[in-house]
Design a protein around this motif. Structure first.
Motif, PDB file in Angstrom:
ATOM      1  N   UNK A  16      43.871   8.499  23.603  1.00  0.00           N
ATOM      2  CA  UNK A  16      45.112   9.187  23.267  1.00  0.00           C
ATOM      3  C   UNK A  16      46.116   8.235  22.637  1.00  0.00           C
ATOM      4  N   UNK A  17      46.141   6.974  23.078  1.00  0.00           N
ATOM      5  CA  UNK A  17      47.058   5.999  22.483  1.00  0.00           C
ATOM      6  C   UNK A  17      46.643   5.630  21.057  1.00  0.00           C
ATOM      7  N   UNK A  18      45.323   5.576  20.815  1.00  0.00           N
ATOM      8  CA  UNK A  18      44.836   5.176  19.495  1.00  0.00           C
ATOM      9  C   UNK A  18      44.893   6.331  18.499  1.00  0.00           C
ATOM     10  N   UNK A  19      44.408   7.514  18.911  1.00  0.00           N
ATOM     11  CA  UNK A  19      44.270   8.654  17.981  1.00  0.00           C
ATOM     12  C   UNK A  19      45.422   9.646  18.051  1.00  0.00           C
ATOM     13  N   UNK A  20      46.190   9.646  19.131  1.00  0.00           N
ATOM     14  CA  UNK A  20      47.311  10.570  19.231  1.00  0.00           C
ATOM     15  C   UNK A  20      46.981  11.901  19.855  1.00  0.00           C
ATOM     16  N   UNK A  21      45.718  12.194  20.127  1.00  0.00           N
ATOM     17  CA  UNK A  21      45.333  13.439  20.789  1.00  0.00           C
ATOM     18  C   UNK A  21      44.373  13.137  21.922  1.00  0.00           C
ATOM     19  N   UNK A  22      44.065  14.138  22.709  1.00  0.00           N
ATOM     20  CA  UNK A  22      43.239  13.935  23.900  1.00  0.00           C
ATOM     21  C   UNK A  22      41.758  13.924  23.542  1.00  0.00           C
ATOM     22  N   UNK A  23      41.010  13.121  24.266  1.00  0.00           N
ATOM     23  CA  UNK A  23      39.568  13.070  24.088  1.00  0.00           C
ATOM     24  C   UNK A  23      38.931  14.289  24.743  1.00  0.00           C
ATOM     25  N   UNK A  24      38.073  14.973  24.002  1.00  0.00           N
ATOM     26  CA  UNK A  24      37.432  16.173  24.518  1.00  0.00           C
ATOM     27  C   UNK A  24      36.322  15.789  25.494  1.00  0.00           C
ATOM     28  N   UNK A  25      36.395  16.312  26.710  1.00  0.00           N
ATOM     29  CA  UNK A  25      35.375  16.089  27.732  1.00  0.00           C
ATOM     30  C   UNK A  25      34.813  17.444  28.122  1.00  0.00           C
ATOM     31  N   UNK A  26      33.533  17.632  27.851  1.00  0.00           N
ATOM     32  CA  UNK A  26      32.865  18.919  28.116  1.00  0.00           C
ATOM     33  C   UNK A  26      31.947  18.752  29.324  1.00  0.00           C
ATOM     34  N   UNK A  27      32.204  19.507  30.370  1.00  0.00           N
ATOM     35  CA  UNK A  27      31.396  19.459  31.587  1.00  0.00           C
ATOM     36  C   UNK A  27      30.323  20.542  31.528  1.00  0.00           C
ATOM     37  N   UNK A  28      29.068  20.162  31.754  1.00  0.00           N
ATOM     38  CA  UNK A  28      27.940  21.100  31.686  1.00  0.00           C
ATOM     39  C   UNK A  28      27.088  20.943  32.936  1.00  0.00           C
ATOM     40  N   UNK A  29      26.338  22.002  33.250  1.00  0.00           N
ATOM     41  CA  UNK A  29      25.413  21.988  34.377  1.00  0.00           C
ATOM     42  C   UNK A  29      23.961  21.879  33.924  1.00  0.00           C
ATOM     43  N   UNK A  30      23.711  22.192  32.650  1.00  0.00           N
ATOM     44  CA  UNK A  30      22.343  22.154  32.134  1.00  0.00           C
ATOM     45  C   UNK A  30      21.940  20.715  31.791  1.00  0.00           C
ATOM     46  N   UNK A  31      20.680  20.581  31.405  1.00  0.00           N
ATOM     47  CA  UNK A  31      20.156  19.254  31.076  1.00  0.00           C
ATOM     48  C   UNK A  31      20.832  18.717  29.819  1.00  0.00           C
ATOM     49  N   UNK A  32      21.112  17.413  29.822  1.00  0.00           N
ATOM     50  CA  UNK A  32      21.811  16.796  28.688  1.00  0.00           C
ATOM     51  C   UNK A  32      20.930  16.671  27.444  1.00  0.00           C
ATOM     52  N   UNK A  33      19.623  16.845  27.589  1.00  0.00           N
ATOM     53  CA  UNK A  33      18.735  16.762  26.423  1.00  0.00           C
ATOM     54  C   UNK A  33      19.027  17.864  25.408  1.00  0.00           C
ATOM     55  N   UNK A  34      19.680  18.934  25.836  1.00  0.00           N
ATOM     56  CA  UNK A  34      20.026  20.016  24.910  1.00  0.00           C
ATOM     57  C   UNK A  34      21.176  19.632  23.982  1.00  0.00           C
ATOM     58  N   UNK A  35      21.930  18.594  24.353  1.00  0.00           N
ATOM     59  CA  UNK A  35      23.128  18.239  23.581  1.00  0.00           C
ATOM     60  C   UNK A  35      22.993  16.906  22.840  1.00  0.00           C
TER      61      UNK A  35
END
Length: 338
Positions: A127-146
């Motif tokens: 946020x200090x470097x880019x001026x906006x918030x970092x997107x954090x996406x919480x998932x329950x499925x396997x990470x291999x899909x993303x």
């Protein structure tokens, strides 16, 4: 991240990387002493590779980048990711694993013991470097899909945008000279053996066109080059033009018409400038040198020798040879020639 925010954390620099002289020297070399980086978080994590196995790595977060090192080996950087190139973080709720997604590049899969601490520090610094918030996406499925792997970059170029810049481009001897390119960027080039348009990174340095994939691929001199007209290929959805030189014929194009016109205009300006400079300076007559004179005399003597030799052979065929070696006598009985 401010010093007051860092003070709230118990011990963000778990590896004491900020006091490691080898690490600080490596960071200074990577930035070429242009910026001063401060370590704000460090810890040993587990990185999952494309085969599904986990490897121990030291993850260092500074005020400008993320660094990935082998465990305890701080002389060589395995990968450097600038904070402003982070796309988002995909967090798995059932474990302490996450995906670090990077714009137009492959992802990193980490298992972090202090994952909440890492995300808090990384989000604040982003946020200090880019001026906006970092997107954090919480998932329950396997990470291999993303996840996006290295092998997926070539197939998803049109969807994800341009591929990452060639890493060995600066190491090439031809581009090691400190020459500023007149224009550089991504274009598509039709292959020689395969009729398919592939992305290539081009640089126009003086009157030479250089192109790369992940490494240096080739170069073309624009002297005596000819540009064809811009045409639209509906099947590929590409605006293309042909660059014909005495050495090579390149079919270049771009999905964006504006980019295609920009490159076409720049190449045309370079070709026009080269032709005008060549026409304004008339060629001087070649001066006779001692070597050229010797070569000319030698050629004349060789012709004279061949002429004399040809006359001798004609005389021998007519039976006028004194030694009689080449006389045209009939062969002996039995038809066998001696």
């Amino acid at each position: 991240m401010t010093d007051s925010a860092l003070a709230l954390l118990k011990n963000p620099d778990h590896l004491k990387a900020g006091k490691n002289t080898t690490l600080l020297s490596t960071l200074a070399k990577s930035t070429k002493m242009m910026t001063h980086e401060k370590v704000i978080w460090s810890d040993t994590v587990w990185k999952r590779n494309h085969r599904g196995s986990y490897q121990k790595r030291d993850l260092i977060i500074t005020t400008s980048s993320l660094y990935n090192f082998k465990k305890g080996a701080y002389k060589t950087i395995k990968r450097k990711i600038h904070i402003n190139r982070l796309a988002k973080i995909v967090l798995h709720l059932g474990s302490k694993e996450c995906l670090v997604k990077v714009f137009h590049d492959y992802d990193y899969w980490y298992r972090v013991t202090n994952i909440q601490e890492m995300l808090q520090i990384l989000s604040s610094r982003y946020k200090e470097v880019c001026g906006n918030s970092l997107q954090i996406e919480a998932v329950k499925t396997d990470l291999t899909e993303f996840i996006t792997l290295k092998k997926d970059l070539t197939t998803n170029d049109k969807d994800e945008g341009n591929p990452p810049l060639p890493q060995k481009m600066a190491e090439n001897k031809r581009t090691a000279r400190k020459l500023v390119p007149k224009i550089e960027g991504w274009l598509t080039k039709c292959g020689y053996h395969i009729d398919k348009y592939l992305p290539r990174y081009f640089q126009l340095v003086e009157n030479t066109l250089l192109y790369y994939s992940a490494r240096f691929k080739g170069s073309v001199k624009l002297s005596r080059g000819v540009l064809g007209k811009i045409a639209h290929e509906e099947k590929e959805g590409i605006f293309k033009f042909t660059l014909t030189t005495p050495g090579k014929v390149l079919v270049l194009g771009a999905h964006d018409k504006e980019r295609c016109n920009k490159w076409f205009k720049k190449l045309n300006d370079v070709l026009t400038e080269y032709k005008s400079s060549g026409a304004s300076t008339p060629q001087q007559p070649r001066k006779s040198t001692r070597l050229a004179d010797q070569r000319r005399i030698w050629n004349m003597r060789r012709k004279e020798y061949r002429g004399r030799r040809r006359g001798q052979m004609d005389g021998c065929a007519a039976g006028e040879c004194e030694r009689g070696r080449h006389s045209s006598l009939p062969p002996p009985a039995g038809g066998r020639k001696l």
